[in-house]
Design a protein around this motif. Structure first.
Motif, PDB file in Angstrom:
ATOM      1  N   ALA A 133       0.814  -1.213   0.000  1.00  0.00           N
ATOM      2  CA  ALA A 133       0.000   0.000   0.000  1.00  0.00           C
ATOM      3  C   ALA A 133       0.851   1.269   0.000  1.00  0.00           C
ATOM      4  CB  ALA A 133      -0.931   0.006   1.214  1.00  0.00           C
ATOM      5  N   VAL A 134       1.995   1.243   0.675  1.00  0.00           N
ATOM      6  CA  VAL A 134       2.793   2.471   0.793  1.00  0.00           C
ATOM      7  C   VAL A 134       3.975   2.541  -0.157  1.00  0.00           C
ATOM      8  CG1 VAL A 134       2.166   2.808   3.216  1.00  0.00           C
ATOM      9  CG2 VAL A 134       4.289   1.642   2.668  1.00  0.00           C
ATOM     10  N   SER A 135       4.240   1.464  -0.900  1.00  0.00           N
ATOM     11  CA  SER A 135       5.399   1.510  -1.794  1.00  0.00           C
ATOM     12  C   SER A 135       5.190   2.585  -2.845  1.00  0.00           C
ATOM     13  CB  SER A 135       5.656   0.150  -2.443  1.00  0.00           C
ATOM     14  OG  SER A 135       4.596  -0.200  -3.289  1.00  0.00           O
ATOM     15  N   GLY A 136       6.235   3.369  -3.034  1.00  0.00           N
ATOM     16  CA  GLY A 136       6.107   4.487  -3.958  1.00  0.00           C
ATOM     17  C   GLY A 136       7.138   4.490  -5.055  1.00  0.00           C
ATOM     18  N   GLY A 137       7.918   3.443  -5.160  1.00  0.00           N
ATOM     19  CA  GLY A 137       8.917   3.372  -6.213  1.00  0.00           C
ATOM     20  C   GLY A 137      10.073   4.332  -6.032  1.00  0.00           C
ATOM     21  N   ALA A 138      10.367   4.723  -4.796  1.00  0.00           N
ATOM     22  CA  ALA A 138      11.484   5.618  -4.537  1.00  0.00           C
ATOM     23  C   ALA A 138      12.798   4.892  -4.825  1.00  0.00           C
ATOM     24  CB  ALA A 138      11.455   6.094  -3.093  1.00  0.00           C
ATOM     25  N   VAL A 139      13.798   5.633  -5.239  1.00  0.00           N
ATOM     26  CA  VAL A 139      15.112   5.074  -5.513  1.00  0.00           C
ATOM     27  C   VAL A 139      16.021   5.392  -4.328  1.00  0.00           C
ATOM     28  CG1 VAL A 139      17.080   5.106  -7.078  1.00  0.00           C
ATOM     29  CG2 VAL A 139      14.766   5.364  -7.990  1.00  0.00           C
ATOM     30  N   PHE A 140      16.669   4.372  -3.817  1.00  0.00           N
ATOM     31  CA  PHE A 140      17.515   4.536  -2.652  1.00  0.00           C
ATOM     32  C   PHE A 140      18.973   4.305  -3.023  1.00  0.00           C
ATOM     33  CE2 PHE A 140      13.384   3.334  -0.994  1.00  0.00           C
ATOM     34  CZ  PHE A 140      13.195   4.292  -0.021  1.00  0.00           C
ATOM     35  N   GLY A 141      19.857   4.998  -2.318  1.00  0.00           N
ATOM     36  CA  GLY A 141      21.287   4.780  -2.487  1.00  0.00           C
ATOM     37  C   GLY A 141      21.718   3.537  -1.726  1.00  0.00           C
ATOM     38  N   LYS A 142      23.005   3.214  -1.848  1.00  0.00           N
ATOM     39  CA  LYS A 142      23.524   2.018  -1.193  1.00  0.00           C
ATOM     40  C   LYS A 142      23.396   2.093   0.321  1.00  0.00           C
ATOM     41  CE  LYS A 142      26.760   0.626  -4.753  1.00  0.00           C
ATOM     42  NZ  LYS A 142      28.160   0.390  -5.111  1.00  0.00           N
ATOM     43  N   LYS A 143      23.682   3.247   0.898  1.00  0.00           N
ATOM     44  CA  LYS A 143      23.615   3.384   2.352  1.00  0.00           C
ATOM     45  C   LYS A 143      22.201   3.155   2.865  1.00  0.00           C
ATOM     46  CE  LYS A 143      27.463   6.600   2.845  1.00  0.00           C
ATOM     47  NZ  LYS A 143      27.866   7.953   3.202  1.00  0.00           N
ATOM     48  N   GLU A 144      21.234   3.763   2.200  1.00  0.00           N
ATOM     49  CA  GLU A 144      19.842   3.606   2.620  1.00  0.00           C
ATOM     50  C   GLU A 144      19.370   2.168   2.446  1.00  0.00           C
ATOM     51  OE1 GLU A 144      20.834   5.952   0.452  1.00  0.00           O
ATOM     52  OE2 GLU A 144      20.437   7.861   1.449  1.00  0.00           O
ATOM     53  N   SER A 145      19.794   1.537   1.354  1.00  0.00           N
ATOM     54  CA  SER A 145      19.397   0.146   1.109  1.00  0.00           C
ATOM     55  C   SER A 145      20.017  -0.804   2.127  1.00  0.00           C
ATOM     56  CB  SER A 145      19.780  -0.285  -0.310  1.00  0.00           C
ATOM     57  OG  SER A 145      18.991   0.402  -1.254  1.00  0.00           O
ATOM     58  N   VAL A 146      21.277  -0.567   2.472  1.00  0.00           N
ATOM     59  CA  VAL A 146      21.935  -1.414   3.475  1.00  0.00           C
ATOM     60  C   VAL A 146      21.254  -1.239   4.832  1.00  0.00           C
ATOM     61  CG1 VAL A 146      24.086  -1.745   4.776  1.00  0.00           C
ATOM     62  CG2 VAL A 146      24.143  -1.548   2.284  1.00  0.00           C
ATOM     63  N   LEU A 147      20.914  -0.011   5.194  1.00  0.00           N
ATOM     64  CA  LEU A 147      20.218   0.227   6.455  1.00  0.00           C
ATOM     65  C   LEU A 147      18.852  -0.453   6.457  1.00  0.00           C
ATOM     66  CD1 LEU A 147      19.999   1.539   9.220  1.00  0.00           C
ATOM     67  CD2 LEU A 147      19.158   3.606   8.096  1.00  0.00           C
ATOM     68  N   ALA A 148      18.118  -0.319   5.354  1.00  0.00           N
ATOM     69  CA  ALA A 148      16.801  -0.969   5.252  1.00  0.00           C
ATOM     70  C   ALA A 148      16.940  -2.486   5.352  1.00  0.00           C
ATOM     71  CB  ALA A 148      16.115  -0.580   3.938  1.00  0.00           C
ATOM     72  N   ALA A 149      17.945  -3.038   4.685  1.00  0.00           N
ATOM     73  CA  ALA A 149      18.163  -4.488   4.737  1.00  0.00           C
ATOM     74  C   ALA A 149      18.531  -4.938   6.151  1.00  0.00           C
ATOM     75  CB  ALA A 149      19.246  -4.889   3.745  1.00  0.00           C
ATOM     76  N   ALA A 150      19.351  -4.155   6.852  1.00  0.00           N
ATOM     77  CA  ALA A 150      19.742  -4.510   8.220  1.00  0.00           C
ATOM     78  C   ALA A 150      18.537  -4.493   9.149  1.00  0.00           C
ATOM     79  CB  ALA A 150      20.817  -3.551   8.724  1.00  0.00           C
ATOM     80  N   LEU A 151      17.698  -3.473   9.032  1.00  0.00           N
ATOM     81  CA  LEU A 151      16.486  -3.409   9.857  1.00  0.00           C
ATOM     82  C   LEU A 151      15.537  -4.552   9.514  1.00  0.00           C
ATOM     83  CD1 LEU A 151      15.912   0.447   9.822  1.00  0.00           C
ATOM     84  CD2 LEU A 151      16.645  -0.961  11.767  1.00  0.00           C
ATOM     85  N   ALA A 152      15.448  -4.874   8.230  1.00  0.00           N
ATOM     86  CA  ALA A 152      14.592  -5.982   7.806  1.00  0.00           C
ATOM     87  C   ALA A 152      15.119  -7.308   8.339  1.00  0.00           C
ATOM     88  CB  ALA A 152      14.513  -6.018   6.282  1.00  0.00           C
ATOM     89  N   LEU A 153      16.422  -7.454   8.399  1.00  0.00           N
ATOM     90  CA  LEU A 153      17.013  -8.686   8.916  1.00  0.00           C
ATOM     91  C   LEU A 153      16.683  -8.875  10.395  1.00  0.00           C
ATOM     92  CD1 LEU A 153      18.677 -11.112   8.063  1.00  0.00           C
ATOM     93  CD2 LEU A 153      20.730  -9.805   8.591  1.00  0.00           C
ATOM     94  N   ILE A 154      16.703  -7.793  11.146  1.00  0.00           N
ATOM     95  CA  ILE A 154      16.306  -7.864  12.557  1.00  0.00           C
ATOM     96  C   ILE A 154      14.849  -8.313  12.660  1.00  0.00           C
ATOM     97  CG2 ILE A 154      15.870  -6.498  14.645  1.00  0.00           C
ATOM     98  CD1 ILE A 154      18.303  -4.743  13.744  1.00  0.00           C
ATOM     99  N   GLY A 155      13.985  -7.725  11.842  1.00  0.00           N
ATOM    100  CA  GLY A 155      12.578  -8.125  11.824  1.00  0.00           C
ATOM    101  C   GLY A 155      12.398  -9.577  11.411  1.00  0.00           C
TER     102      GLY A 155
END
Length: 173
Positions: A133-155
């Motif tokens: 519902a909230v995905s907006g197709g934003a483009v993220f840099g490597k730092k943001e993607s790594v942070l998102a992946a790390a938070l997702a891994l915790i989840g």
């Protein structure tokens, strides 16, 4: 930029990691998974032997599609949502009817399904739906993607261990 695109990115990684862990866990104990399908869901042995690797392949494929991102990732997320809803409905039905079934959600072949597992799946369904519902197709840099992946891994780790975490919290309360 609002927080919604970042949340959607975390959910995208979370869903992909969860599916990848489910596929790897089932693959690690494929024979037990097939036995559980036959025993808990009343499938003929031959059908369970065919269905077990097919489900593993589907989970792995959806994880890869989601990680691809873009429109393909969105299609993978939609597929994951459908898969989670169908599996949760089937497992929930068998849980209510039989009381004790084994699902091998992440390769744990001996532990029966609990209400905590169904609650976890409901939360996953809500999370994946929110991500779509909230995905907006934003483009993220490597730092943001790594942070998102790390938070997702915790989840992901919390979701996989949800049954044990919930039982530990209940005992300590």
């Amino acid at each position: 930029m609002s927080a919604a695109p970042y949340l959607a990115e975390i959910i995208r990684f979370f869903t992909a990691f969860l599916l990848a862990c489910a596929a790897l866990g089932k693959l690690r104990t494929l024979a037990s998974f097939a036995n559980n399908l036959a025993g808990s869901f009343g499938l003929p042995r031959q059908a369970a032997t065919i269905l077990a690797p097919a489900l593993v392949a589907l989970e792995a494929l959806l994880a890869v599609l989601i990680l691809a991102g873009g429109g393909i990732g969105r299609a993978g997320m939609a597929g994951a949502l459908v898969l989670f809803v169908l599996v949760t409905a089937l497992v929930g039905y068998r849980y209510v009817v039989d009381g004790s079934i084994k699902c091998s959600c992440f390769g744990e072949s001996e532990r029966p399904v609990s209400g905590y597992d169904l609650l976890r799946n409901g939360l996953i369904i809500a999370t994946v739906g929110a991500g779509l519902a909230v995905s907006g197709g934003a483009v993220f840099g490597k730092k943001e993607s790594v942070l998102a992946a790390a938070l997702a891994l915790i989840g992901t780790i919390c979701a996989i261990g949800f049954h044990d975490l919930a039982r530990a919290l209940k005992r300590s309360a």
